[in-house]
Structure formats: structure tokens, C-alpha cells
Write a protein that holds these residues in place. Sequence first.
Motif, PDB file in Angstrom:
ATOM      1  N   TYR A 108      -5.451 -30.900 -55.742  1.00 48.33           N
ATOM      2  CA  TYR A 108      -4.596 -29.737 -55.902  1.00 48.33           C
ATOM      3  C   TYR A 108      -3.176 -30.129 -56.264  1.00 48.33           C
ATOM      4  CZ  TYR A 108      -2.613 -31.047 -51.386  1.00 48.33           C
ATOM      5  OH  TYR A 108      -1.986 -31.728 -50.375  1.00 48.33           O
ATOM      6  N   ILE A 109      -2.431 -29.158 -56.714  1.00 46.91           N
ATOM      7  CA  ILE A 109      -0.991 -29.134 -56.552  1.00 46.91           C
ATOM      8  C   ILE A 109      -0.712 -27.976 -55.602  1.00 46.91           C
ATOM      9  CG2 ILE A 109      -0.410 -30.216 -58.754  1.00 46.91           C
ATOM     10  CD1 ILE A 109       0.139 -27.419 -59.862  1.00 46.91           C
ATOM     11  N   GLY A 110       0.411 -28.016 -54.919  1.00 45.23           N
ATOM     12  CA  GLY A 110       0.646 -27.101 -53.807  1.00 45.23           C
ATOM     13  C   GLY A 110       0.381 -25.636 -54.097  1.00 45.23           C
ATOM     14  N   GLU A 111       0.755 -25.190 -55.267  1.00 47.80           N
ATOM     15  CA  GLU A 111       0.608 -23.766 -55.582  1.00 47.80           C
ATOM     16  C   GLU A 111      -0.850 -23.328 -55.635  1.00 47.80           C
ATOM     17  OE1 GLU A 111       3.516 -21.415 -56.106  1.00 47.80           O
ATOM     18  OE2 GLU A 111       3.754 -23.078 -54.705  1.00 47.80           O
ATOM     19  N   LEU A 112      -1.758 -24.214 -55.990  1.00 44.74           N
ATOM     20  CA  LEU A 112      -3.172 -23.830 -56.062  1.00 44.74           C
ATOM     21  C   LEU A 112      -3.686 -23.408 -54.691  1.00 44.74           C
ATOM     22  CD1 LEU A 112      -4.734 -26.471 -58.492  1.00 44.74           C
ATOM     23  CD2 LEU A 112      -3.585 -24.310 -59.004  1.00 44.74           C
ATOM     24  N   CYS A 113      -3.284 -24.145 -53.652  1.00 44.61           N
ATOM     25  CA  CYS A 113      -3.699 -23.765 -52.296  1.00 44.61           C
ATOM     26  C   CYS A 113      -3.073 -22.432 -51.883  1.00 44.61           C
ATOM     27  CB  CYS A 113      -3.318 -24.861 -51.311  1.00 44.61           C
ATOM     28  SG  CYS A 113      -4.168 -26.428 -51.602  1.00 44.61           S
ATOM     29  N   ARG A 114      -1.843 -22.183 -52.313  1.00 46.35           N
ATOM     30  CA  ARG A 114      -1.204 -20.904 -51.999  1.00 46.35           C
ATOM     31  C   ARG A 114      -1.940 -19.758 -52.678  1.00 46.35           C
ATOM     32  NH1 ARG A 114       2.759 -17.664 -54.157  1.00 46.35           N
ATOM     33  NH2 ARG A 114       3.177 -19.133 -55.851  1.00 46.35           N
ATOM     34  N   TYR A 115      -2.380 -19.976 -53.932  1.00 49.96           N
ATOM     35  CA  TYR A 115      -3.154 -18.940 -54.621  1.00 49.96           C
ATOM     36  C   TYR A 115      -4.427 -18.620 -53.844  1.00 49.96           C
ATOM     37  CZ  TYR A 115      -0.220 -20.134 -58.665  1.00 49.96           C
ATOM     38  OH  TYR A 115       0.837 -20.380 -59.510  1.00 49.96           O
ATOM     39  N   LEU A 116      -5.084 -19.636 -53.289  1.00 55.40           N
ATOM     40  CA  LEU A 116      -6.310 -19.405 -52.536  1.00 55.40           C
ATOM     41  C   LEU A 116      -6.032 -18.644 -51.244  1.00 55.40           C
ATOM     42  CD1 LEU A 116      -7.997 -22.909 -52.980  1.00 55.40           C
ATOM     43  CD2 LEU A 116      -8.724 -20.754 -54.022  1.00 55.40           C
ATOM     44  N   VAL A 117      -4.966 -19.018 -50.552  1.00 57.07           N
ATOM     45  CA  VAL A 117      -4.614 -18.347 -49.296  1.00 57.07           C
ATOM     46  C   VAL A 117      -4.232 -16.891 -49.539  1.00 57.07           C
ATOM     47  CG1 VAL A 117      -2.878 -18.315 -47.451  1.00 57.07           C
ATOM     48  CG2 VAL A 117      -3.972 -20.465 -48.090  1.00 57.07           C
ATOM     49  N   ASN A 118      -3.623 -16.599 -50.679  1.00 53.98           N
ATOM     50  CA  ASN A 118      -3.174 -15.238 -50.980  1.00 53.98           C
ATOM     51  C   ASN A 118      -4.280 -14.339 -51.496  1.00 53.98           C
ATOM     52  OD1 ASN A 118      -0.589 -15.852 -50.187  1.00 53.98           O
ATOM     53  ND2 ASN A 118       0.209 -16.147 -52.247  1.00 53.98           N
ATOM     54  N   LEU A 131       2.212 -29.418 -51.089  1.00 58.17           N
ATOM     55  CA  LEU A 131       1.652 -28.379 -50.218  1.00 58.17           C
ATOM     56  C   LEU A 131       2.652 -28.047 -49.114  1.00 58.17           C
ATOM     57  CD1 LEU A 131      -0.749 -26.609 -49.544  1.00 58.17           C
ATOM     58  CD2 LEU A 131      -1.718 -28.492 -48.236  1.00 58.17           C
ATOM     59  N   ARG A 132       3.096 -26.784 -49.089  1.00 58.66           N
ATOM     60  CA  ARG A 132       4.065 -26.365 -48.076  1.00 58.66           C
ATOM     61  C   ARG A 132       3.405 -26.321 -46.700  1.00 58.66           C
ATOM     62  NH1 ARG A 132       5.590 -20.917 -50.771  1.00 58.66           N
ATOM     63  NH2 ARG A 132       5.553 -20.347 -48.576  1.00 58.66           N
ATOM     64  N   PRO A 133       4.174 -26.613 -45.628  1.00 58.73           N
ATOM     65  CA  PRO A 133       3.585 -26.651 -44.283  1.00 58.73           C
ATOM     66  C   PRO A 133       2.891 -25.357 -43.876  1.00 58.73           C
ATOM     67  CG  PRO A 133       5.778 -27.622 -44.281  1.00 58.73           C
ATOM     68  CD  PRO A 133       5.591 -27.025 -45.636  1.00 58.73           C
ATOM     69  N   ASP A 134       3.484 -24.198 -44.215  1.00 55.32           N
ATOM     70  CA  ASP A 134       2.855 -22.935 -43.808  1.00 55.32           C
ATOM     71  C   ASP A 134       1.539 -22.712 -44.540  1.00 55.32           C
ATOM     72  OD1 ASP A 134       4.396 -22.695 -46.160  1.00 55.32           O
ATOM     73  OD2 ASP A 134       4.495 -20.511 -45.967  1.00 55.32           O
ATOM     74  N   VAL A 135       1.479 -23.101 -45.822  1.00 54.82           N
ATOM     75  CA  VAL A 135       0.236 -22.961 -46.582  1.00 54.82           C
ATOM     76  C   VAL A 135      -0.813 -23.939 -46.053  1.00 54.82           C
ATOM     77  CG1 VAL A 135      -0.797 -23.102 -48.880  1.00 54.82           C
ATOM     78  CG2 VAL A 135       1.511 -22.171 -48.609  1.00 54.82           C
ATOM     79  N   TRP A 136      -0.381 -25.139 -45.702  1.00 53.65           N
ATOM     80  CA  TRP A 136      -1.275 -26.156 -45.119  1.00 53.65           C
ATOM     81  C   TRP A 136      -2.003 -25.564 -43.910  1.00 53.65           C
ATOM     82  CZ3 TRP A 136      -0.080 -31.942 -45.450  1.00 53.65           C
ATOM     83  CH2 TRP A 136      -0.926 -32.700 -44.645  1.00 53.65           C
ATOM     84  N   ARG A 137      -1.250 -24.991 -42.982  1.00 51.61           N
ATOM     85  CA  ARG A 137      -1.854 -24.464 -41.757  1.00 51.61           C
ATOM     86  C   ARG A 137      -2.731 -23.248 -42.059  1.00 51.61           C
ATOM     87  NH1 ARG A 137       3.353 -26.142 -39.920  1.00 51.61           N
ATOM     88  NH2 ARG A 137       4.263 -24.113 -40.401  1.00 51.61           N
ATOM     89  N   SER A 138      -2.256 -22.364 -42.942  1.00 41.30           N
ATOM     90  CA  SER A 138      -3.041 -21.174 -43.282  1.00 41.30           C
ATOM     91  C   SER A 138      -4.346 -21.556 -43.969  1.00 41.30           C
ATOM     92  CB  SER A 138      -2.225 -20.257 -44.195  1.00 41.30           C
ATOM     93  OG  SER A 138      -1.055 -19.794 -43.546  1.00 41.30           O
ATOM     94  N   PHE A 139      -4.292 -22.557 -44.819  1.00 38.00           N
ATOM     95  CA  PHE A 139      -5.492 -23.004 -45.544  1.00 38.00           C
ATOM     96  C   PHE A 139      -6.566 -23.483 -44.565  1.00 38.00           C
ATOM     97  CE2 PHE A 139      -8.095 -25.986 -47.905  1.00 38.00           C
ATOM     98  CZ  PHE A 139      -8.242 -25.401 -49.149  1.00 38.00           C
ATOM     99  N   GLN A 140      -6.169 -24.295 -43.588  1.00 40.46           N
ATOM    100  CA  GLN A 140      -7.156 -24.826 -42.648  1.00 40.46           C
ATOM    101  C   GLN A 140      -7.658 -23.763 -41.678  1.00 40.46           C
ATOM    102  OE1 GLN A 140      -4.933 -28.263 -41.146  1.00 40.46           O
ATOM    103  NE2 GLN A 140      -6.292 -29.612 -42.302  1.00 40.46           N
TER     104      GLN A 140
END
Length: 300
Positions: free
Chosen positions: A170-180, A200-209
Amino acid sequence: MGWGQQGGPSRPPPSFSPELFGSVEPLLPTLREDGVAVWVLGRGSYPPGVVALQELLDEASDQLEPEDVWEPRDMNETCLFIFTSGTTGLPKAARVSHLKSVMCLNFYELVGASRGDVVYLALPLYHMAGALLGVVGCLGIGATCVLRDKFSASTFWDDCRAEGVTVFQYIGELCRYLVNQPQRPGERQHGLRLAVGSGLRPDVWRSFQRRFGPVRIVETYGMSEGNVTLFNYTGFGGPTFEERLEVTETFKQRKLRLAREGADPALVPDPLFVRDEPSRSYIPLDPQLWERLRDGHLRI
């Protein structure tokens, strides 16, 4: 993508995908004047000085040429140029040596992937993350690489299930797109075990997991033009990682803290010891011994 003069021994001409050729076509007269050839991936009829690679690939032998044909004379010579994303200015070509390209073969091994993994890759192949770390990294461990021409957050988990994906780059934004994305049934029904990438931003990291399950995340940071890469192997992102560093301070950090606190047992929570020369051993530094040291009655 590589720039070079026609016939240059170590610098191939620039290559483009067919959909990008329209952006290059107005530059063809200037490129011809400079003696620069252009390669286009795929088939098609193109102006003079432009070579469609697919026909040449079809005609090429599947037998490896002798080493003196393809082996670099110097591993520090330019292998290719990678164009940066332009976050600090206009995109620019960064030189990548043969040695650095070969080193990328070990990327997935360093983050915990193996031959049996299936790696999902939807990053642009004209950047280092997609081309060298992604594709070349898969070649290095013999893993299967699933290439997606464009990332789709709405179909990502369907793709993972259909292709048996176990690793996601990933790049960080891809994980944010998935979380959103709106929540859907079966979001935890997948075989993804490892996500590796940058930004990957810390808040997205935690939300993703929390949302998608205990996927191991390995955050890395490097630069196309740099020679050092950082890996976060701890499994913790952002401030949590910093807090763990504070708790597990290095020897140098502890030494500085002890000097700042004066090695006073009343202030230092850790057990302290001093060298006792007569017994040639270390003995506990208790308050009484500390007072003798502080007042100069005892030397160590």
C-alpha cells in the motif's frame, strides 16, 4: 522508465504505455533531434523513431543470452531512472543503479513474505514502490504477483478472496480509502495476513486492524534517491510506537537520564550498582553508599 541516446550501452530509451503516448507525441521532433528513441509497451502503428515492444517480445528467444550481453560492467552504473512523485517540487528523474535494483529483490523477505504468498499490487509501475519493491520484490522470493491496473476500494476485498491474496502493498491513502468505505458483510473473511508500505497514519492503522482483522502491518520509509530504508517491525503505529521507544530506552538514553538524575537512589527507580574493587564485583548502590560517594568519602 529510462532516458538515453539511441544505441547507448547502459541507458535504454524512454518507454511508455499506449494510453500515455498521446502526451509524448508532441515531443517526438525534439526527441528525434536529440537522438532519443521511444519504446511503447504493447502493439500498434507509431511514427518513425517509436518502437512498439510487443512485436519484438514475441520474436525474442526464451533462451537466456550469454552473460557478456546482459551483465553490467559496473553494478553502480545507471540501471534506470525513476520519476519522483513531485511532493517537494516538479517530478524529477532519480538515478537507480543496478546494485540498488538487485537489492530490491530482498524487500519482501525483509518484511516477512515468502514464496507461497500472493501479493496484491495496484501501485503505478513508474514509481519505485510498484516497480522495484513490488514486482522485483516478488521475483526475488518467487511469490505470485496480482497486478491491478487501478486500485478500487469497492472491489478490493472481492479481489483478495478471488485471487487468494495474502500480502497487500500500500501507500497510506489506499488504506484510508478502504476504511472510509461503507461497511459490508464478510469484510473479515479473507486471507490477507500482511500489509506493507509507506505513509500510513496512526488513526488509519488502528481503524484498519479493528475493522478488517489482525492483519500484520509493516511500515517502511525510503527514498528513490536515498540509500537507507527504515522498517517499523513493532506492530504499533504513530504515538504508540514512540511510547514504546520511551519505555524501552536505549543504553545511551538511560546513561543520559542517570547523569541528569545524579545517580541518586532516591530519584532513580532502577536498581543501581557500583564497582567494588576489593571484591572485584558490583555491589548495590544504596542511599548510605550514595551519600559517601556524593560527599567524597568513597571513590569509584
